[in-house]
Design a protein around this motif. Structure first.
Motif, PDB file in Angstrom:
ATOM      1  N   VAL A 292     -36.470  88.907 -50.308  1.00 46.30           N
ATOM      2  CA  VAL A 292     -36.305  89.222 -51.728  1.00 46.30           C
ATOM      3  C   VAL A 292     -36.272  87.894 -52.486  1.00 46.30           C
ATOM      4  CG1 VAL A 292     -34.899  90.346 -53.481  1.00 46.30           C
ATOM      5  CG2 VAL A 292     -34.947  91.263 -51.140  1.00 46.30           C
ATOM      6  N   PRO A 293     -37.350  87.503 -53.168  1.00 49.79           N
ATOM      7  CA  PRO A 293     -37.366  86.220 -53.882  1.00 49.79           C
ATOM      8  C   PRO A 293     -36.515  86.285 -55.148  1.00 49.79           C
ATOM      9  CG  PRO A 293     -39.396  87.410 -54.295  1.00 49.79           C
ATOM     10  CD  PRO A 293     -38.631  88.225 -53.297  1.00 49.79           C
ATOM     11  N   ILE A 294     -35.660  85.292 -55.318  1.00 51.01           N
ATOM     12  CA  ILE A 294     -34.793  85.225 -56.493  1.00 51.01           C
ATOM     13  C   ILE A 294     -34.836  83.808 -57.038  1.00 51.01           C
ATOM     14  CG2 ILE A 294     -32.380  85.379 -57.272  1.00 51.01           C
ATOM     15  CD1 ILE A 294     -32.033  87.688 -55.333  1.00 51.01           C
ATOM     16  N   ASP A 295     -34.905  83.692 -58.352  1.00 52.13           N
ATOM     17  CA  ASP A 295     -35.069  82.386 -58.979  1.00 52.13           C
ATOM     18  C   ASP A 295     -33.740  81.667 -59.193  1.00 52.13           C
ATOM     19  OD1 ASP A 295     -34.109  84.079 -60.896  1.00 52.13           O
ATOM     20  OD2 ASP A 295     -35.518  83.476 -62.465  1.00 52.13           O
ATOM     21  N   ALA A 296     -32.838  81.780 -58.238  1.00 48.46           N
ATOM     22  CA  ALA A 296     -31.561  81.076 -58.263  1.00 48.46           C
ATOM     23  C   ALA A 296     -31.022  81.063 -56.838  1.00 48.46           C
ATOM     24  CB  ALA A 296     -30.561  81.753 -59.202  1.00 48.46           C
ATOM     25  N   THR A 297     -30.167  80.115 -56.534  1.00 50.14           N
ATOM     26  CA  THR A 297     -29.570  80.054 -55.206  1.00 50.14           C
ATOM     27  C   THR A 297     -28.609  81.218 -55.015  1.00 50.14           C
ATOM     28  OG1 THR A 297     -29.741  77.640 -55.109  1.00 50.14           O
ATOM     29  CG2 THR A 297     -28.125  78.687 -53.659  1.00 50.14           C
ATOM     30  N   VAL A 298     -28.836  81.986 -53.980  1.00 54.10           N
ATOM     31  CA  VAL A 298     -27.955  83.109 -53.665  1.00 54.10           C
ATOM     32  C   VAL A 298     -26.786  82.586 -52.833  1.00 54.10           C
ATOM     33  CG1 VAL A 298     -27.782  85.333 -52.500  1.00 54.10           C
ATOM     34  CG2 VAL A 298     -29.872  84.730 -53.742  1.00 54.10           C
ATOM     35  N   SER A 299     -25.573  82.965 -53.228  1.00 51.03           N
ATOM     36  CA  SER A 299     -24.391  82.493 -52.509  1.00 51.03           C
ATOM     37  C   SER A 299     -23.817  83.540 -51.569  1.00 51.03           C
ATOM     38  CB  SER A 299     -23.308  82.051 -53.493  1.00 51.03           C
ATOM     39  OG  SER A 299     -22.929  83.131 -54.333  1.00 51.03           O
ATOM     40  N   ASN A 300     -23.891  84.821 -51.971  1.00 47.74           N
ATOM     41  CA  ASN A 300     -23.318  85.848 -51.114  1.00 47.74           C
ATOM     42  C   ASN A 300     -23.790  87.218 -51.582  1.00 47.74           C
ATOM     43  OD1 ASN A 300     -21.715  86.952 -49.046  1.00 47.74           O
ATOM     44  ND2 ASN A 300     -20.054  85.506 -49.458  1.00 47.74           N
ATOM     45  N   LEU A 301     -23.568  88.238 -50.770  1.00 46.33           N
ATOM     46  CA  LEU A 301     -24.036  89.569 -51.092  1.00 46.33           C
ATOM     47  C   LEU A 301     -23.245  90.600 -50.305  1.00 46.33           C
ATOM     48  CD1 LEU A 301     -27.479  89.973 -49.312  1.00 46.33           C
ATOM     49  CD2 LEU A 301     -26.281  87.815 -49.354  1.00 46.33           C
ATOM     50  N   CYS A 302     -23.298  91.849 -50.775  1.00 50.43           N
ATOM     51  CA  CYS A 302     -22.626  92.934 -50.073  1.00 50.43           C
ATOM     52  C   CYS A 302     -23.273  94.253 -50.473  1.00 50.43           C
ATOM     53  CB  CYS A 302     -21.129  92.960 -50.395  1.00 50.43           C
ATOM     54  SG  CYS A 302     -20.724  93.619 -52.028  1.00 50.43           S
ATOM     55  N   PHE A 303     -23.026  95.286 -49.684  1.00 54.95           N
ATOM     56  CA  PHE A 303     -23.488  96.631 -50.014  1.00 54.95           C
ATOM     57  C   PHE A 303     -22.354  97.407 -50.663  1.00 54.95           C
ATOM     58  CE2 PHE A 303     -26.487  95.588 -46.568  1.00 54.95           C
ATOM     59  CZ  PHE A 303     -27.670  95.860 -47.234  1.00 54.95           C
ATOM     60  N   GLY A 304     -22.735  98.351 -51.512  1.00 48.87           N
ATOM     61  CA  GLY A 304     -21.723  99.174 -52.151  1.00 48.87           C
ATOM     62  C   GLY A 304     -22.352 100.221 -53.040  1.00 48.87           C
ATOM     63  N   GLY A 305     -21.589 100.626 -54.046  1.00 47.35           N
ATOM     64  CA  GLY A 305     -21.992 101.744 -54.881  1.00 47.35           C
ATOM     65  C   GLY A 305     -21.507 103.040 -54.260  1.00 47.35           C
ATOM     66  N   SER A 306     -21.354 104.057 -55.065  1.00 47.42           N
ATOM     67  CA  SER A 306     -20.815 105.317 -54.576  1.00 47.42           C
ATOM     68  C   SER A 306     -21.677 105.938 -53.489  1.00 47.42           C
ATOM     69  CB  SER A 306     -20.652 106.294 -55.737  1.00 47.42           C
ATOM     70  OG  SER A 306     -19.682 105.820 -56.648  1.00 47.42           O
ATOM     71  N   ASP A 307     -22.984 105.670 -53.490  1.00 45.70           N
ATOM     72  CA  ASP A 307     -23.867 106.231 -52.468  1.00 45.70           C
ATOM     73  C   ASP A 307     -24.250 105.214 -51.400  1.00 45.70           C
ATOM     74  OD1 ASP A 307     -25.492 104.589 -53.953  1.00 45.70           O
ATOM     75  OD2 ASP A 307     -26.876 106.161 -54.608  1.00 45.70           O
ATOM     76  N   ARG A 308     -23.635 104.019 -51.445  1.00 42.79           N
ATOM     77  CA  ARG A 308     -23.881 102.962 -50.454  1.00 42.79           C
ATOM     78  C   ARG A 308     -25.350 102.548 -50.408  1.00 42.79           C
ATOM     79  NH1 ARG A 308     -20.259  99.693 -48.578  1.00 42.79           N
ATOM     80  NH2 ARG A 308     -21.587  99.373 -46.754  1.00 42.79           N
ATOM     81  N   ARG A 309     -26.037 102.643 -51.522  1.00 39.51           N
ATOM     82  CA  ARG A 309     -27.446 102.272 -51.550  1.00 39.51           C
ATOM     83  C   ARG A 309     -27.703 101.011 -52.369  1.00 39.51           C
ATOM     84  NH1 ARG A 309     -30.103 105.839 -54.559  1.00 39.51           N
ATOM     85  NH2 ARG A 309     -32.074 104.814 -54.022  1.00 39.51           N
ATOM     86  N   ARG A 310     -26.674 100.387 -52.871  1.00 40.91           N
ATOM     87  CA  ARG A 310     -26.878  99.228 -53.744  1.00 40.91           C
ATOM     88  C   ARG A 310     -26.521  97.929 -53.018  1.00 40.91           C
ATOM     89  NH1 ARG A 310     -25.653  99.762 -59.961  1.00 40.91           N
ATOM     90  NH2 ARG A 310     -27.749 100.654 -59.735  1.00 40.91           N
ATOM     91  N   LEU A 311     -27.436  96.967 -53.089  1.00 42.86           N
ATOM     92  CA  LEU A 311     -27.183  95.626 -52.576  1.00 42.86           C
ATOM     93  C   LEU A 311     -26.795  94.742 -53.756  1.00 42.86           C
ATOM     94  CD1 LEU A 311     -27.302  93.505 -50.249  1.00 42.86           C
ATOM     95  CD2 LEU A 311     -29.677  93.076 -50.956  1.00 42.86           C
ATOM     96  N   PHE A 312     -25.554  94.278 -53.775  1.00 37.18           N
ATOM     97  CA  PHE A 312     -25.063  93.381 -54.814  1.00 37.18           C
ATOM     98  C   PHE A 312     -25.317  91.936 -54.386  1.00 37.18           C
ATOM     99  CE2 PHE A 312     -22.525  97.237 -55.343  1.00 37.18           C
ATOM    100  CZ  PHE A 312     -22.603  97.441 -56.717  1.00 37.18           C
TER     101      PHE A 312
END
Length: 328
Positions: A292-312
């Motif tokens: 997933v290309p992003i135009d900034a340095t990614v520091s961390n991430l997690c899954f969540g959302g009420s349906d567990r389908r969202r990557l934060f």
């Protein structure tokens, strides 16, 4: 007018619709397995802008909100799923970095300033309470990332970043002669030193608790005045043995751009890893699945959302997100 009337409010983003990142051109799918989970044309959602250094995202299901740190701003913020607002959940933190939520909703924090692992109640009322401050009678370095395992144990990394970078904490001499990853058992208070690294950073466990991932990012010390960059920019893996011990470490993956700061696992055993150019996805067998290309340095991430389908995704000054085709 009282002094309280002069204090700033806690609202950082007003309720409202979520916009899409304008320059995002989609995801790179390198394996058909990923195509079943992530659409190449999924929009990149911008949930919040204006942080100094967004870090430590953690989904709190009990409150339907995503907690994340803004380390130099000394804030723990909350993005609310219901209306998209962002509020300061805890102000004037001791440079909180990584966060993790236990099944009962209580929140565990890595604090650079107090050099400890602390815990907050699920409603974040009152002050966070330091729980782990020392190992073998000596102060911890500056805990960086934390994870709650399925058995309730707390895992965290303890590099020196927070005591050598004034924007991340305060300058101090380390008391320990090692940089390690630890396991803490809240039931009996036992703290175990699991393994040593040059500079351990991210930490995560597989869903079944049988695999431990830790990143070593000593390469990033080159960004600190007066320090020489190390050689490590990799994620290593440990397997739980039948006797409960952990096997020898093996290198799982390396990043070509920057270093793997934080990462998360999903129910398939895949590892979603941060880097300077975005998010890289590996299978449990070490196959590259996509990017997933992003135009900034990614520091961390997690899954969540009420349906567990969202990557934060915590990336620089922004909190971003992607919605998957299937739950994580």
């Amino acid at each position: 007018m009282s002094p309280v009337d002069l204090l700033p409010g806690h609202l950082l983003r007003r309720p409202g619709a979520i916009k899409h990142a304008v320059h995002f051109r989609g995801c790179q799918i390198d394996d058909p397995r990923l195509a079943e989970v992530l659409s190449p044309d999924v929009p990149l959602l911008v949930l919040h802008e204006g942080a100094i250094h967004a870090e430590g995202p953690a989904w709190q299901e009990t409150h339907r909100r995503l907690l994340f740190s803004d380390v130099p701003n000394r804030r723990l913020n909350a993005w609310y799923e219901g209306d998209g607002r962002v509020e300061v959940a805890i102000d004037s933190t001791w440079f909180m970095n990584g966060n993790a939520v236990a099944p009962d909703g209580t929140v565990w924090h890595c604090e650079h300033g107090r050099r400890c692992i602390s815990r907050s109640s699920a409603d974040l009322a009152g002050s966070s309470i330091p729980i782990i401050t020392h190992y073998d009678g000596k102060r911890l370095n500056s805990p960086n990332d934390v994870a709650v395992a399925a058995d309730g144990s707390i895992w965290f990394t303890d590099p020196i970043f927070g005591i050598v970078m004034p924007s991340q904490g305060a300058l101090a001499e380390p008391e320990l002669d090692h940089r390690s990853v630890y396991r803490f058992d809240p039931a009996n208070g036992e703290l175990t030193r699991v393994a040593d690294f040059e500079q351990p950073n991210g930490v995560a466990l597989s869903a079944d608790g049988g695999t431990l991932y830790v990143s070593d990012t000593s390469l990033s010390l080159g960004e600190v005045p007066g320090f020489t960059a190390g050689t490590k920019h990799e994620v290593v893996r440990f397997r739980r043995q039948s006797d409960g011990s952990w096997g020898n470490r093996t290198r799982f993956c390396r990043t070509d751009h920057g270093y793997p700061d934080g990462f998360t696992t999903d129910k398939r055993g895949w590892l979603w890893v941060s880097a300077a150019d975005g998010v890289h996805i590996w299978s449990a067998d070490g196959d590259r699945l996509g990017f997933v290309p992003i135009d900034a340095t990614v520091s961390n991430l997690c899954f969540g959302g009420s349906d567990r389908r969202r990557l934060f995704i915590a990336a620089g000054t922004r909190l971003l997100a992607l919605d998957l085709e299937a739950d994580a």
